[in-house]
Write a protein that holds these residues in place. Structure first.
Motif, PDB file in Angstrom:
ATOM      1  N   ILE A 101       0.846  -1.193   0.000  1.00 37.45           N
ATOM      2  CA  ILE A 101       0.000   0.000   0.000  1.00 37.45           C
ATOM      3  C   ILE A 101       0.882   1.244   0.000  1.00 37.45           C
ATOM      4  O   ILE A 101       1.788   1.352   0.825  1.00 37.45           O
ATOM      5  CB  ILE A 101      -0.926   0.019   1.235  1.00 37.45           C
ATOM      6  N   PRO A 102       0.655   2.217  -0.891  1.00 38.30           N
ATOM      7  CA  PRO A 102       1.426   3.463  -0.872  1.00 38.30           C
ATOM      8  C   PRO A 102       1.362   4.122   0.503  1.00 38.30           C
ATOM      9  O   PRO A 102       0.311   4.128   1.151  1.00 38.30           O
ATOM     10  CB  PRO A 102       0.731   4.321  -1.936  1.00 38.30           C
ATOM     11  N   ILE A 104       1.180   7.093   1.625  1.00 38.67           N
ATOM     12  CA  ILE A 104       0.211   8.156   1.880  1.00 38.67           C
ATOM     13  C   ILE A 104      -1.171   7.584   2.204  1.00 38.67           C
ATOM     14  O   ILE A 104      -1.891   8.098   3.060  1.00 38.67           O
ATOM     15  CB  ILE A 104       0.134   9.136   0.676  1.00 38.67           C
ATOM     16  N   TYR A 105      -1.549   6.483   1.553  1.00 40.85           N
ATOM     17  CA  TYR A 105      -2.833   5.851   1.835  1.00 40.85           C
ATOM     18  C   TYR A 105      -2.805   5.156   3.197  1.00 40.85           C
ATOM     19  O   TYR A 105      -3.805   5.134   3.921  1.00 40.85           O
ATOM     20  CB  TYR A 105      -3.192   4.848   0.735  1.00 40.85           C
ATOM     21  N   LEU A 106      -1.653   4.587   3.526  1.00 38.94           N
ATOM     22  CA  LEU A 106      -1.505   3.936   4.817  1.00 38.94           C
ATOM     23  C   LEU A 106      -1.610   4.968   5.939  1.00 38.94           C
ATOM     24  O   LEU A 106      -2.253   4.734   6.970  1.00 38.94           O
ATOM     25  CB  LEU A 106      -0.154   3.223   4.874  1.00 38.94           C
ATOM     26  N   GLN A 107      -1.002   6.133   5.725  1.00 39.90           N
ATOM     27  CA  GLN A 107      -1.054   7.205   6.717  1.00 39.90           C
ATOM     28  C   GLN A 107      -2.478   7.716   6.883  1.00 39.90           C
ATOM     29  O   GLN A 107      -2.939   7.958   8.001  1.00 39.90           O
ATOM     30  CB  GLN A 107      -0.134   8.355   6.303  1.00 39.90           C
ATOM     31  N   ALA A 108      -3.199   7.875   5.774  1.00 40.87           N
ATOM     32  CA  ALA A 108      -4.593   8.329   5.840  1.00 40.87           C
ATOM     33  C   ALA A 108      -5.453   7.304   6.569  1.00 40.87           C
ATOM     34  O   ALA A 108      -6.309   7.659   7.391  1.00 40.87           O
ATOM     35  CB  ALA A 108      -5.126   8.562   4.430  1.00 40.87           C
ATOM     36  N   SER A 109      -5.220   6.031   6.282  1.00 43.62           N
ATOM     37  CA  SER A 109      -5.982   4.972   6.941  1.00 43.62           C
ATOM     38  C   SER A 109      -5.721   4.961   8.440  1.00 43.62           C
ATOM     39  O   SER A 109      -6.632   4.754   9.245  1.00 43.62           O
ATOM     40  CB  SER A 109      -5.617   3.608   6.342  1.00 43.62           C
ATOM     41  N   ILE A 262      -1.038  15.171   5.803  1.00 44.10           N
ATOM     42  CA  ILE A 262      -0.974  14.675   4.426  1.00 44.10           C
ATOM     43  C   ILE A 262      -1.037  15.839   3.447  1.00 44.10           C
ATOM     44  O   ILE A 262      -0.378  15.839   2.395  1.00 44.10           O
ATOM     45  CB  ILE A 262      -2.129  13.678   4.164  1.00 44.10           C
ATOM     46  N   TRP A 263      -1.812  16.852   3.809  1.00 45.77           N
ATOM     47  CA  TRP A 263      -2.018  17.979   2.879  1.00 45.77           C
ATOM     48  C   TRP A 263      -1.190  19.214   3.234  1.00 45.77           C
ATOM     49  O   TRP A 263      -1.008  20.093   2.420  1.00 45.77           O
ATOM     50  CB  TRP A 263      -3.488  18.350   2.850  1.00 45.77           C
TER      51      TRP A 263
END
Length: 264
Positions: A101-102, A104-109, A262-263
């Protein structure tokens, strides 16, 4: 200075491990992400390193909590075996899943998961319609699911397991003690898998064992074991209601901070 930060968060993680039967990863992972970014470590591996180092630290926070809980005869060992076996399998699968999983997606999750757990802790109420504990197979499957989630986010799975056990008529002190013991299985499997999976990665900094960053681990471990022992003693003396509410607010802040970062 960074090493001192590692020590402080190791103490916090250990205290939470002893109090609530959790590994402290929900605090350690975002702290490590911030510290690793400040050190200039490659962004593409920062979150993987934070998860791996957090899981390895849980080995020591679990040991500190287990020692005290065992003295209090609070660990339900007949539950530990099927759940821990399931966790070992689930953790191995979870580590392999996380690496596909990239970041950034792992961090968002992770951020969404922390917020979800925060709201669950804030608004959950004890009910009179609790369920009985299932058999070994169902406990193993539950352990595998918790292990998978824990490996994805670098946590010990205590929040999930304590909630599961208390909803099945196990008193909170024994649920916390049992979750601390089972968390050790997640930590062992997660640490070993991350060490192997990250071995030889050319962008890893020096003093790394696979994705495990040894200087950070040393700082965490230097304070986490004793803090976990102390936290477990408090758990057997005080009601955890107010502390859980405070922890829920902390989880909410951590989750929001991870999403915002993230942003920005």
């Amino acid at each position: 200075m960074i090493f001192l930060v590692y020590m402080v968060f190791g103490a916090i993680a250990g205290l939470l491990a002893g109090l609530f039967g959790i590994g402290g990863g929900v605090i350690v992972v975002p702290a490590l992400v911030l510290a690793f970014n400040l050190q200039g470590i490659s962004p593409e591996i920062v979150f993987y390193m934070a998860i791996a180092t957090s899981l390895t630290n849980i080995i020591f926070t679990s040991l500190g909590a287990i020692k005290t809980h065992h003295k209090k005869a609070a660990i339900e060992w007949y539950l530990v075996k099927p759940i821990a076996v399931g966790m070992l399998v689930g953790t191995f699968i979870g580590v392999n899943t996380a690496l596909t999983i990239p970041a950034i997606y792992l961090q968002a999750s992770f951020g969404v998961f922390a917020i979800f757990m925060s709201l669950s802790m804030m608004f959950s109420q004890p009910t009179a319609t609790q369920h009985r504990l299932p058999g070994s197979v169902a406990l193993g499957v539950t352990g595998a699911l918790i292990g998978w989630i824990s490996a994805l986010f670098g946590i010990g799975g205590g929040n999930l397991l304590v909630t599961y056990l208390t909803n099945r008529r196990l008193v909170i002190q024994k649920a916390v003690a049992t979750a601390s013991t089972c968390g050790f299985a997640i930590a062992i499997a997660g640490a070993a898998s991350n060490a192997v999976m990250g071995w030889g990665n050319p962008v890893l900094p020096v003093f790394s064992l696979g994705y495990i960053y040894l200087p950070a681990l040393l700082g965490l471990v230097s304070t986490s074991f004793l803090a976990a022992n102390y936290g477990a003693k408090i758990a057997h003396r005080l009601s955890a209601r107010k502390l859980k509410r405070l922890f829920a607010w902390m989880l909410l802040i951590v989750g929001l901070r991870m999403l915002i970062s993230i942003w920005y």
